[in-house]
Write a protein that holds these residues in place. Structure first.
Motif, PDB file in Angstrom:
ATOM      1  N   PRO A  63      16.993 -23.597  41.066  1.00 30.18           N
ATOM      2  CA  PRO A  63      16.626 -22.237  40.640  1.00 30.18           C
ATOM      3  C   PRO A  63      16.900 -21.914  39.172  1.00 30.18           C
ATOM      4  CG  PRO A  63      17.646 -22.164  42.798  1.00 30.18           C
ATOM      5  CD  PRO A  63      17.787 -23.580  42.299  1.00 30.18           C
ATOM      6  N   VAL A  64      17.887 -22.556  38.558  1.00 30.49           N
ATOM      7  CA  VAL A  64      18.172 -22.274  37.147  1.00 30.49           C
ATOM      8  C   VAL A  64      16.983 -22.650  36.253  1.00 30.49           C
ATOM      9  CG1 VAL A  64      19.303 -24.468  36.584  1.00 30.49           C
ATOM     10  CG2 VAL A  64      19.984 -22.362  35.399  1.00 30.49           C
ATOM     11  N   VAL A  65      16.144 -23.573  36.718  1.00 30.33           N
ATOM     12  CA  VAL A  65      14.943 -23.958  35.969  1.00 30.33           C
ATOM     13  C   VAL A  65      13.976 -22.773  35.888  1.00 30.33           C
ATOM     14  CG1 VAL A  65      12.966 -25.562  35.927  1.00 30.33           C
ATOM     15  CG2 VAL A  65      15.231 -26.390  36.575  1.00 30.33           C
ATOM     16  N   GLY A  66      14.132 -21.819  36.791  1.00 30.73           N
ATOM     17  CA  GLY A  66      13.318 -20.614  36.751  1.00 30.73           C
ATOM     18  C   GLY A  66      13.452 -19.873  35.431  1.00 30.73           C
ATOM     19  N   LEU A  67      14.592 -20.031  34.768  1.00 27.54           N
ATOM     20  CA  LEU A  67      14.754 -19.435  33.439  1.00 27.54           C
ATOM     21  C   LEU A  67      13.724 -20.012  32.470  1.00 27.54           C
ATOM     22  CD1 LEU A  67      18.640 -19.573  33.205  1.00 27.54           C
ATOM     23  CD2 LEU A  67      17.236 -17.519  33.511  1.00 27.54           C
ATOM     24  N   LEU A  68      13.537 -21.314  32.529  1.00 27.62           N
ATOM     25  CA  LEU A  68      12.549 -21.959  31.659  1.00 27.62           C
ATOM     26  C   LEU A  68      11.129 -21.527  32.035  1.00 27.62           C
ATOM     27  CD1 LEU A  68      14.044 -25.555  31.482  1.00 27.62           C
ATOM     28  CD2 LEU A  68      14.208 -23.719  29.776  1.00 27.62           C
ATOM     29  N   VAL A  71       4.593 -26.948  36.686  1.00 33.77           N
ATOM     30  CA  VAL A  71       5.661 -27.924  36.952  1.00 33.77           C
ATOM     31  C   VAL A  71       7.012 -27.210  37.036  1.00 33.77           C
ATOM     32  CG1 VAL A  71       6.914 -29.902  35.983  1.00 33.77           C
ATOM     33  CG2 VAL A  71       4.405 -29.867  35.945  1.00 33.77           C
ATOM     34  N   LEU A  72       7.262 -26.303  36.107  1.00 28.22           N
ATOM     35  CA  LEU A  72       8.525 -25.557  36.119  1.00 28.22           C
ATOM     36  C   LEU A  72       8.647 -24.683  37.362  1.00 28.22           C
ATOM     37  CD1 LEU A  72       8.725 -24.531  32.354  1.00 28.22           C
ATOM     38  CD2 LEU A  72      10.198 -26.188  33.543  1.00 28.22           C
ATOM     39  N   ALA A  73       7.540 -24.125  37.821  1.00 26.41           N
ATOM     40  CA  ALA A  73       7.578 -23.301  39.038  1.00 26.41           C
ATOM     41  C   ALA A  73       8.019 -24.142  40.231  1.00 26.41           C
ATOM     42  CB  ALA A  73       6.215 -22.676  39.306  1.00 26.41           C
ATOM     43  N   PHE A  74       7.412 -25.303  40.403  1.00 28.14           N
ATOM     44  CA  PHE A  74       7.792 -26.162  41.528  1.00 28.14           C
ATOM     45  C   PHE A  74       9.217 -26.681  41.388  1.00 28.14           C
ATOM     46  CE2 PHE A  74       3.180 -26.426  42.324  1.00 28.14           C
ATOM     47  CZ  PHE A  74       3.189 -26.117  43.668  1.00 28.14           C
ATOM     48  N   ALA A  75       9.611 -27.026  40.172  1.00 26.96           N
ATOM     49  CA  ALA A  75      10.978 -27.505  39.950  1.00 26.96           C
ATOM     50  C   ALA A  75      11.996 -26.412  40.235  1.00 26.96           C
ATOM     51  CB  ALA A  75      11.132 -28.006  38.513  1.00 26.96           C
ATOM     52  N   SER A  76      11.623 -25.179  40.027  1.00 24.59           N
ATOM     53  CA  SER A  76      12.540 -24.056  40.240  1.00 24.59           C
ATOM     54  C   SER A  76      12.918 -23.862  41.696  1.00 24.59           C
ATOM     55  CB  SER A  76      11.927 -22.764  39.693  1.00 24.59           C
ATOM     56  OG  SER A  76      11.751 -22.873  38.301  1.00 24.59           O
ATOM     57  N   PHE A  77      12.077 -24.287  42.613  1.00 20.61           N
ATOM     58  CA  PHE A  77      12.425 -24.162  44.031  1.00 20.61           C
ATOM     59  C   PHE A  77      13.597 -25.070  44.379  1.00 20.61           C
ATOM     60  CE2 PHE A  77       7.961 -22.674  44.219  1.00 20.61           C
ATOM     61  CZ  PHE A  77       8.209 -21.421  44.753  1.00 20.61           C
TER      62      PHE A  77
END
Length: 139
Positions: free
Chosen positions: A105-110, A96-102
């Motif tokens: 992008p700051v979600v990529g930290l999580l 879920v975090l991977a898809f949200a990061s697209f």
């Protein structure tokens, strides 16, 4: 079943290390390509390391985590089902975090931080299997 449970948990934790290695390789390959004059845009093909990261993260790890949960019901490890369920949960969260990061992008930290959670809970699951007392023989 305990050995299978432990092996699956160790494989999940080891997969996190593989994921870190291939995503590092992926971006160093991109930087190398850019340094030689390549252009990175929406038409660029993903390199082998990006493909490996996606395959391990989207297929291999979820299947390992699901197998761990299934095996946990038969392994008779105290807390085994709980740690297997948590491992599957943080693995699903990782996707879920991977898809949200697209989109953000700051979600990529999580996404990166959660990888440590996956390794940690899988490690706890493996330790539970190693330290659990042998089941009593029924006569």
């Amino acid at each position: 079943m305990r050995a299978t449970y432990r092996a699956l948990a160790v494989l999940i934790a080891a997969s996190v290390v593989v994921q870190a290695a291939v995503i590092a390789a992926a971006w160093f390959l991109v930087l190398n390509d850019l340094g030689t004059g390549s252009i990175l845009d929406e038409n660029s093909e993903r390199n082998w390391a990006h493909v490996a990261h996606g395959t391990v993260g989207m297929i291999v790890m979820p299947l390992l985590a699901l197998a761990l949960l299934i095996v946990s019901f038969f392994a008779r490890i105290p807390g085994g089902v709980r740690w297997a369920a948590i491992t599957l949960g943080v693995t699903v969260l990782q996707i879920v975090l991977a898809f949200a990061s697209f989109g953000a992008p700051v979600v990529g930290l999580l996404h990166g931080i959660n990888a440590f959670a996956i390794a940690g809970v899988a490690g706890v699951a493996a330790r539970q299997a190693r330290e659990a007392p042998a089941p009593a023989l029924v006569s």
